[in-house]
Each structure stands twice: as C-alpha cells, then as structure tokens.
Design an enzyme around this catalytic site. Structure first.
Site, mmCIF file in Angstrom:
data_model
loop_
_atom_site.group_PDB
_atom_site.id
_atom_site.type_symbol
_atom_site.label_atom_id
_atom_site.label_comp_id
_atom_site.label_asym_id
_atom_site.label_seq_id
_atom_site.Cartn_x
_atom_site.Cartn_y
_atom_site.Cartn_z
ATOM 1 N N GLY A 85 0.839 -1.194 0.000
ATOM 2 C CA GLY A 85 0.000 0.000 0.000
ATOM 3 C C GLY A 85 0.868 1.235 0.000
ATOM 4 O O GLY A 85 2.091 1.156 -0.132
ATOM 5 N N ASP A 89 -11.085 4.889 8.326
ATOM 6 C CA ASP A 89 -10.799 4.231 7.045
ATOM 7 C C ASP A 89 -11.404 2.834 7.008
ATOM 8 O O ASP A 89 -10.757 1.868 6.613
ATOM 9 C CB ASP A 89 -9.290 4.166 6.799
ATOM 10 C CG ASP A 89 -8.951 3.890 5.330
ATOM 11 O OD1 ASP A 89 -9.824 4.110 4.466
ATOM 12 O OD2 ASP A 89 -7.837 3.438 5.043
#
Length: 439
Positions: free
Chosen positions: A109, A225
């Site tokens: 990521g 998130d």
C-alpha cells in the site's frame, strides 16, 4: 460440501476502483519449518529497536528513540538500498533481524508492504508491516503503534482488532508484527467473482464490525478508514456451495458454485489513519467510496463518519459491488442523492468554500454541469433507490436491513445511528434458525 484451499475464479464483473494491491495470502504455501542458522554475513551497521508485547498486552510507556544505533545481528541479509519510493528491498528467505525469516509478500500500500514471515522464536507465521523509510510514514507508523497498544490493553481477548505482537526499527523501516489472519472481505469477494454474501453471513459480519467500532469509540478513537479491505477473516478456510442463481445455466467454468467462509469471525486492521477524538482532524478522511457527506462538504467530522462507512460496507457485502463507485466529489454527491434523496439544505448552507462550487442558488446540487460526461451521467442514473437496491439482493430480512441502512446512511451526522444503538436494531435480534432460515 467440499473443503479446499482458495482458488482463483474469473472476474465476471470488472471493478476499476483504485485499491491496495491484493493480498497474496491465499496463493502462498504453508510456512516451511525453520532452517538451521547460517553464519552471519558481513554487512553495514543497521538500526534496530525491539519492543516486546507481554502476554498479548502492550506495555504502557513512552517510545524509546527511533534512532538507536546497534550492531548487525546474526541472520541479517546484506545491506541493500531501498527502492526509489522508500520501500524495503528484500528476497524470500532473508531475515528481518534473526527472529523473523521472510516467507513472501502479502500485500502493498502507500504506507509500505506487508510480508509473511516465520517467527523463529514462537515457531509460527506472522504478518509484518514494513513501513517506507520516509519520515511522514515513519511518524504515522508510530501513531499506529500507539493506537494498537491502546487497543491491546483493553481488548483482552483480542477478538475485535488485529493484535500487535511486537515492533522494531530495522534499517530505517518501522516494522510492526501482527498475528497472521486470513483474507480481507474485499479479497474474498474478488476471488468469488464479486458474488455477494448470504444475508445471514452479512448479519454476523455487521454485528462484529459494529462491536469493533463501538469498542473503538468507547476508547475515544475514530478509525476513519473502514472498508472491506480493512476487515480480515480470521481463517482462510472456506466451503464450496451451489450458487442457485447460476444453476439454471450449464456453465463449463464451474461458476455455478461459490465459496463461503467456513468461519464468520473477522477483525479490523489498518489503524494508520485512526484519530483520537481530541486530536485535530484532517480535512479529508476515509477512502472515497466510504466517505461520509460531511467530509465532502467540509463541515467537520467525528465518530459518525465511521457509521456511514459501515452502512456502505453492508450494502457492498449484500450486493457484491461498492455502493458509490466514483472518483469525484460532484458525481459522488449526485450518486448519494440518487440513492438516498436530496441533501438537507441546512448542511448545504454550511458547506465550506471548497464545496460551494457543487451547488446552484445555494441549496441545489449543480449536477450535471457542462463538464459532466455521458459516462458519468449513466453511472448516476443506473443507480436505484436504497430499498429497491437491497430487495434485488436480499431474500429475507430485507425490511430490517433497509431500516438499519437508512439510519446508518443519514446525511446529518447528528441524526445518524450510533454503533451501540445499531447493535440493538431488530436486524441483529432476528434469529434465522427460529424463522427457518439457513445460516
């Protein structure tokens, strides 16, 4: 019912959403047995700090210096420069300190990468998040460690959130050691050709997700998130069952079968964006598809933004597709109005100057405008109102689920249902066995 390891299915629905690179957990072989130690290579000095978590509960004390300089330990690989983006460069079989031997890569990521490693001390596989050697990501990693330790001190059974096992600073990379879990709910959907989960499984996922969110909110933490990528199944095991929607057609590729997790147990991960309630809040939070309207309008956000994300996640688990597949604010707001009705005028008049441009005459959404493409218009107009969308995919409990979603997806965050209130909703008190429904 047949049990087997996860296999790849052809993607029948192209999902073009920007995503983290898929976790490769399912494609990895079981961890090999530990090998005898090899003589230490001659390498440059390295940064190393080790902070152990005792009995599953992290100690409560300030961080030691991130830049403690020590000598290389036995088993460390030759020094390699990081890549141009600050990612750690590794080879399978390398060691991160003598304790952790790299088995393979699980994912990547913006923060860095997650490696599957074998813990030579505990004799088990673990997941290690290796953060990029860039100051802002190192600082974010230390905040995440603080959050993880806070969660570990209060989540005694470790049932709600991924458990931190250890952390250390290795060659200028913060490395966070976690228990190894199964695939994310998004990965499971993707490998299942984006076919939705049964409603009773969605109910179990939703209950656990809301319990985890309520737990975090009680600790004055906002995840910010929440999305299917950040919800992991505890186990990778699954069963193969007939998919009755496809049984009417003779299909040679085996797609009239679908996979279901053998266990519904899940845990939250990725606390790199988690915010303490008393901290200053950044302007934009949440991944686009799960972002609450108050964030887009710039009118301030708090705990309710997590509940909006939960609502979007439950719709996706029921339908197999993200509710709002968009990459632009005006289109996103138009999709919300298409599914949920008009935005409240009192929220529009409070929108900050960056969001003013999305409205005409002060209280009416300015969509479509002169720059709106036909593709964008089709993407909005193809959406259904929330009740109709749910009834297309849910065979029972649709009424209860629609009511819950309408409370989770309230525009006004002050009117949005709280996590503990949502757990008392009839959707979760319904007993599938009592009504004769399969689990």
């Amino acid at each position: 019912m047949e049990m087997q390891r996860i296999m790849e299915f052809p993607d029948r629905i192209m999902d073009k959403r920007p995503r983290k690179k898929p976790r490769l957990t399912w494609d990895m072989h079981p961890p090999p047995q530990p090998q005898p130690p090899i003589p230490p290579p001659k390498v440059l000095p390295t940064t190393y700090h080790n902070q152990e978590v005792v009995n599953g509960v992290a100690p409560n004390h300030a961080y030691p210096s991130l830049f403690f300089r020590g000598l290389t330990r036995n088993g460390s690989p030759p020094w390699r420069p990081d890549d141009k983006d600050g990612h750690y460069v590794f080879a399978v079989g390398d060691s991160l300190t003598p304790r952790y031997r790299i088995i393979g890569k699980m994912g990547e990521g913006t923060f860095g990468q997650v490696l599957e490693c074998f813990d030579n001390e505990k004799k088990e596989a673990v997941a290690i998040k290796v953060v990029r050697s860039i100051n802002k990501y190192r600082e974010a990693a230390m905040i995440e460690i603080d959050v993880l330790m806070r969660l570990a001190r209060h989540d005694i059974n470790g049932a709600r959130c991924v458990q931190i096992r250890n952390w250390f600073d290795y060659r200028n990379h913060i490395c966070i050691v976690f228990e190894k879990l199964g695939p994310s709910l998004y990965d499971f959907l993707r490998k299942n050709s984006y076919r939705s989960f049964p409603i009773d499984l969605v109910r179990e996922f939703g209950r656990q997700l809301l319990e985890s969110v309520a737990f975090m909110h009680d600790l004055c933490l906002i995840h910010t998130d929440l999305k299917p990528e950040n919800i992991l199944l505890v186990s990778s095991e699954f069963i193969k069952v007939p998919d009755y929607k496809f049984l009417s057609r003779a299909m040679k590729d085996g797609s009239y079968f679908k996979n279901l997790p053998k266990s519904s147990a899940i845990k939250l991960i990725d606390f790199g964006s988690t915010t303490f309630q008393h901290q200053d809040h950044s302007y934009v939070v949440s991944t686009r598809h799960y972002r609450a309207p108050e964030v887009i309008l710039g009118i301030g956000w708090n705990y309710p933004c997590d509940l909006w994300s939960v609502g979007c996640i439950l719709v996706e688990l029921c339908s197999g597709e993200a509710l709002f597949q968009t990459h632009e604010n005006l289109e996103h707001l138009a999709m919300m109005e298409r599914v949920l009705g008009p935005l409240p005028p009192h929220m529009i008049v409070r929108a900050d100057r960056r969001a003013d441009k999305y409205f005409r005459r002060g209280t009416r959404l300015g969509w479509p405008d002169s720059s709106t493409s036909r593709e964008s218009m089709r993407a909005v107009w193809k959406l259904h109102r929330l009740p109709n969308l749910i009834m297309q995919h849910v065979d029972h409990s649709a009424g209860d689920l629609i009511d819950l979603l309408q409370r989770l997806l309230r525009y006004d965050p002050a009117e949005r249902i709280k996590a503990k209130e949502a757990l008392r909703h009839p959707f979760f008190s319904r007993d599938p066995k009592r009504h004769g429904y399969p689990l």
